[in-house]
Design a protein around this motif. Structure first.
Motif, PDB file in Angstrom:
ATOM      1  N   ASP A  44       0.825  -1.206   0.000  1.00 23.48           N
ATOM      2  CA  ASP A  44       0.000   0.000   0.000  1.00 23.48           C
ATOM      3  C   ASP A  44       0.861   1.258   0.000  1.00 23.48           C
ATOM      4  O   ASP A  44       1.969   1.285   0.548  1.00 23.48           O
ATOM      5  N   VAL A  45       0.323   2.275  -0.645  1.00 24.19           N
ATOM      6  CA  VAL A  45       0.918   3.610  -0.565  1.00 24.19           C
ATOM      7  C   VAL A  45       0.252   4.332   0.607  1.00 24.19           C
ATOM      8  O   VAL A  45      -0.970   4.330   0.734  1.00 24.19           O
ATOM      9  N   VAL A  46       1.038   4.932   1.476  1.00 24.25           N
ATOM     10  CA  VAL A  46       0.488   5.658   2.626  1.00 24.25           C
ATOM     11  C   VAL A  46       0.304   7.125   2.240  1.00 24.25           C
ATOM     12  O   VAL A  46       1.234   7.783   1.762  1.00 24.25           O
ATOM     13  N   ILE A  47      -0.877   7.607   2.427  1.00 19.95           N
ATOM     14  CA  ILE A  47      -1.214   9.000   2.115  1.00 19.95           C
ATOM     15  C   ILE A  47      -1.593   9.703   3.409  1.00 19.95           C
ATOM     16  O   ILE A  47      -2.464   9.243   4.145  1.00 19.95           O
ATOM     17  N   THR A  48      -0.925  10.818   3.692  1.00 19.45           N
ATOM     18  CA  THR A  48      -1.229  11.619   4.886  1.00 19.45           C
ATOM     19  C   THR A  48      -1.751  12.976   4.439  1.00 19.45           C
ATOM     20  O   THR A  48      -1.103  13.656   3.636  1.00 19.45           O
ATOM     21  N   VAL A  49      -2.905  13.331   4.924  1.00 17.18           N
ATOM     22  CA  VAL A  49      -3.537  14.582   4.491  1.00 17.18           C
ATOM     23  C   VAL A  49      -4.066  15.347   5.700  1.00 17.18           C
ATOM     24  O   VAL A  49      -4.148  14.824   6.816  1.00 17.18           O
ATOM     25  N   ARG A  50      -4.430  16.572   5.431  1.00 15.93           N
ATOM     26  CA  ARG A  50      -5.059  17.430   6.430  1.00 15.93           C
ATOM     27  C   ARG A  50      -6.445  17.830   5.914  1.00 15.93           C
ATOM     28  O   ARG A  50      -6.618  18.081   4.716  1.00 15.93           O
ATOM     29  N   GLY A  51      -7.404  17.911   6.812  1.00 10.28           N
ATOM     30  CA  GLY A  51      -8.739  18.379   6.444  1.00 10.28           C
ATOM     31  C   GLY A  51      -9.165  19.527   7.331  1.00 10.28           C
ATOM     32  O   GLY A  51      -8.954  19.485   8.547  1.00 10.28           O
ATOM     33  N   GLU A  52      -9.709  20.579   6.734  1.00 12.56           N
ATOM     34  CA  GLU A  52     -10.192  21.731   7.492  1.00 12.56           C
ATOM     35  C   GLU A  52     -11.630  22.031   7.090  1.00 12.56           C
ATOM     36  O   GLU A  52     -12.043  21.781   5.959  1.00 12.56           O
ATOM     37  N   HIS A  53     -12.361  22.592   8.034  1.00  6.39           N
ATOM     38  CA  HIS A  53     -13.739  22.985   7.748  1.00  6.39           C
ATOM     39  C   HIS A  53     -14.125  24.094   8.722  1.00  6.39           C
ATOM     40  O   HIS A  53     -13.584  24.167   9.828  1.00  6.39           O
ATOM     41  N   GLU A  54     -15.009  24.977   8.283  1.00  8.76           N
ATOM     42  CA  GLU A  54     -15.506  26.013   9.175  1.00  8.76           C
ATOM     43  C   GLU A  54     -16.975  26.282   8.898  1.00  8.76           C
ATOM     44  O   GLU A  54     -17.492  25.975   7.811  1.00  8.76           O
ATOM     45  N   ALA A  55     -17.630  26.831   9.887  1.00  6.70           N
ATOM     46  CA  ALA A  55     -19.039  27.202   9.756  1.00  6.70           C
ATOM     47  C   ALA A  55     -19.260  28.531  10.458  1.00  6.70           C
ATOM     48  O   ALA A  55     -18.592  28.846  11.438  1.00  6.70           O
ATOM     49  N   ARG A  56     -20.190  29.289   9.940  1.00  2.86           N
ATOM     50  CA  ARG A  56     -20.560  30.580  10.532  1.00  2.86           C
ATOM     51  C   ARG A  56     -22.008  30.517  10.984  1.00  2.86           C
ATOM     52  O   ARG A  56     -22.856  29.964  10.287  1.00  2.86           O
ATOM     53  N   ILE A  57     -22.250  31.100  12.135  1.00  2.00           N
ATOM     54  CA  ILE A  57     -23.605  31.089  12.681  1.00  2.00           C
ATOM     55  C   ILE A  57     -23.840  32.372  13.464  1.00  2.00           C
ATOM     56  O   ILE A  57     -22.925  32.895  14.110  1.00  2.00           O
ATOM     57  N   ALA A  58     -25.046  32.875  13.389  1.00  2.00           N
ATOM     58  CA  ALA A  58     -25.387  34.098  14.118  1.00  2.00           C
ATOM     59  C   ALA A  58     -25.377  33.831  15.621  1.00  2.00           C
ATOM     60  O   ALA A  58     -25.810  32.761  16.069  1.00  2.00           O
ATOM     61  N   PRO A  59     -24.888  34.750  16.414  1.00  2.00           N
ATOM     62  CA  PRO A  59     -24.858  34.544  17.866  1.00  2.00           C
ATOM     63  C   PRO A  59     -26.260  34.462  18.442  1.00  2.00           C
ATOM     64  O   PRO A  59     -27.208  35.036  17.907  1.00  2.00           O
ATOM     65  N   GLU A  60     -26.375  33.745  19.539  1.00  2.00           N
ATOM     66  CA  GLU A  60     -27.646  33.593  20.231  1.00  2.00           C
ATOM     67  C   GLU A  60     -27.702  34.382  21.533  1.00  2.00           C
ATOM     68  O   GLU A  60     -28.776  34.646  22.055  1.00  2.00           O
ATOM     69  N   ARG A  61     -26.541  34.718  22.067  1.00  2.00           N
ATOM     70  CA  ARG A  61     -26.463  35.453  23.321  1.00  2.00           C
ATOM     71  C   ARG A  61     -25.442  36.575  23.196  1.00  2.00           C
ATOM     72  O   ARG A  61     -24.523  36.496  22.376  1.00  2.00           O
ATOM     73  N   ALA A  62     -25.615  37.589  24.012  1.00  2.00           N
ATOM     74  CA  ALA A  62     -24.658  38.691  24.070  1.00  2.00           C
ATOM     75  C   ALA A  62     -24.361  38.985  25.528  1.00  2.00           C
ATOM     76  O   ALA A  62     -25.283  39.190  26.322  1.00  2.00           O
ATOM     77  N   VAL A  63     -23.090  38.983  25.881  1.00  2.00           N
ATOM     78  CA  VAL A  63     -22.680  39.279  27.249  1.00  2.00           C
ATOM     79  C   VAL A  63     -22.095  40.686  27.269  1.00  2.00           C
ATOM     80  O   VAL A  63     -21.068  40.959  26.637  1.00  2.00           O
ATOM     81  N   ALA A  64     -22.777  41.579  27.978  1.00  2.00           N
ATOM     82  CA  ALA A  64     -22.321  42.964  28.093  1.00  2.00           C
ATOM     83  C   ALA A  64     -21.461  43.102  29.338  1.00  2.00           C
ATOM     84  O   ALA A  64     -21.839  42.656  30.422  1.00  2.00           O
ATOM     85  N   HIS A  65     -20.298  43.725  29.169  1.00  2.00           N
ATOM     86  CA  HIS A  65     -19.380  43.957  30.286  1.00  2.00           C
ATOM     87  C   HIS A  65     -19.322  45.451  30.569  1.00  2.00           C
ATOM     88  O   HIS A  65     -19.116  46.260  29.652  1.00  2.00           O
ATOM     89  N   LEU A  66     -19.475  45.812  31.815  1.00  2.00           N
ATOM     90  CA  LEU A  66     -19.390  47.217  32.176  1.00  2.00           C
ATOM     91  C   LEU A  66     -18.675  47.366  33.508  1.00  2.00           C
ATOM     92  O   LEU A  66     -18.598  46.425  34.304  1.00  2.00           O
ATOM     93  N   THR A  67     -18.139  48.560  33.735  1.00  2.00           N
ATOM     94  CA  THR A  67     -17.418  48.883  34.965  1.00  2.00           C
ATOM     95  C   THR A  67     -18.010  50.136  35.583  1.00  2.00           C
ATOM     96  O   THR A  67     -18.311  51.100  34.872  1.00  2.00           O
TER      97      THR A  67
END
Length: 225
Positions: free
Chosen positions: A3-26
């Motif tokens: 057998d020939v050995v093949i080494t590869v990399r796989g990448e994937h991404e997804a975008r999604i609208a946020p469901e929560r917002a955390v407000a920071h104040l001082t």
């Protein structure tokens, strides 16, 4: 034929609208007398606490916290190089989690008008359930990319059967001095602008939440024949 050995990399991404917002104040107070400064900071904080508690009871705020109370003193320098009397400072940090971004915009425009309040930043988030589901989907997509690449490489050299041998998070199969995280969630900060509804009206905060980007990367090794 082996057998020939093949080494590869796989990448994937997804975008999604946020469901929560955390407000920071001082909330911040300063002055010449330490006790008075702490009392003033507490007085500035109380209306904010009451407002957030009320919104939590009404369901427009998921949760809120008040923490990191700090009190310190500094002795400033005069223009002629003399040390002046100490100036005392007191701060307390708040965070509040919203699910309704319209309510958040109204609240932010209102809270920045309060004395001693500084709105820091808005952190966009997903619920834990959504985040876990997205991470599973993105990881599966990254594996699919790796399989497709391995098949493409095998086909290019006249081989047709590809068998998976190993699969791992990025950097675990091959040496990588700076391995990237196998799954990464980028939570971008809010873009905010202020606008007045009319003469003398309090400003409203116009929030523009960015999509949350979740990425995954894997390394895989295949045998091809």
């Amino acid at each position: 034929m082996s057998d020939v050995v093949i080494t590869v990399r796989g990448e994937h991404e997804a975008r999604i609208a946020p469901e929560r917002a955390v407000a920071h104040l001082t909330i911040r107070a300063e002055g010449a007398e330490r006790g008075a400064v702490v009392e003033r900071m507490a007085a500035f904080s109380e209306p904010v606490r009451e407002d957030l508690a009320s919104r939590t009871s009404a369901g427009t705020v998921v949760e809120w916290t008040s923490q990191r109370v700090s009190v310190w003193s500094e002795r400033p320098w005069s223009p002629d190089g003399r040390r002046l009397a100490p100036v005392h400072y007191a701060t307390v940090d708040f965070s509040a989690t919203f699910t309704d971004f319209a309510v958040l915009s109204f609240w932010a425009g209102e809270v920045v008008e309060r004395e001693g309040v500084q709105l820091g930043w808005i952190e966009w988030q997903l619920t834990p359930e959504t985040r876990a589901a997205m991470e599973r989907d993105v990881a599966s997509g990254a594996v699919g990319v790796a399989v497709a690449r391995a098949n493409a490489y095998a086909g290019a050299i006249g081989l047709s059967t590809v068998t998976p041998l190993e699969i791992a998070d990025l950097g675990l199969l091959t040496r990588n001095d700076s391995p990237a995280a196998p799954r990464q969630e980028r939570m971008l900060m809010a873009k905010a602008s202020f606008a007045a509804d009319g003469a003398g009206a309090a400003p409203t905060v116009q929030l523009q939440p960015e999509d949350i980007v979740i990425t995954a990367a894997v390394e895989a090794r295949f045998g091809a024949r």
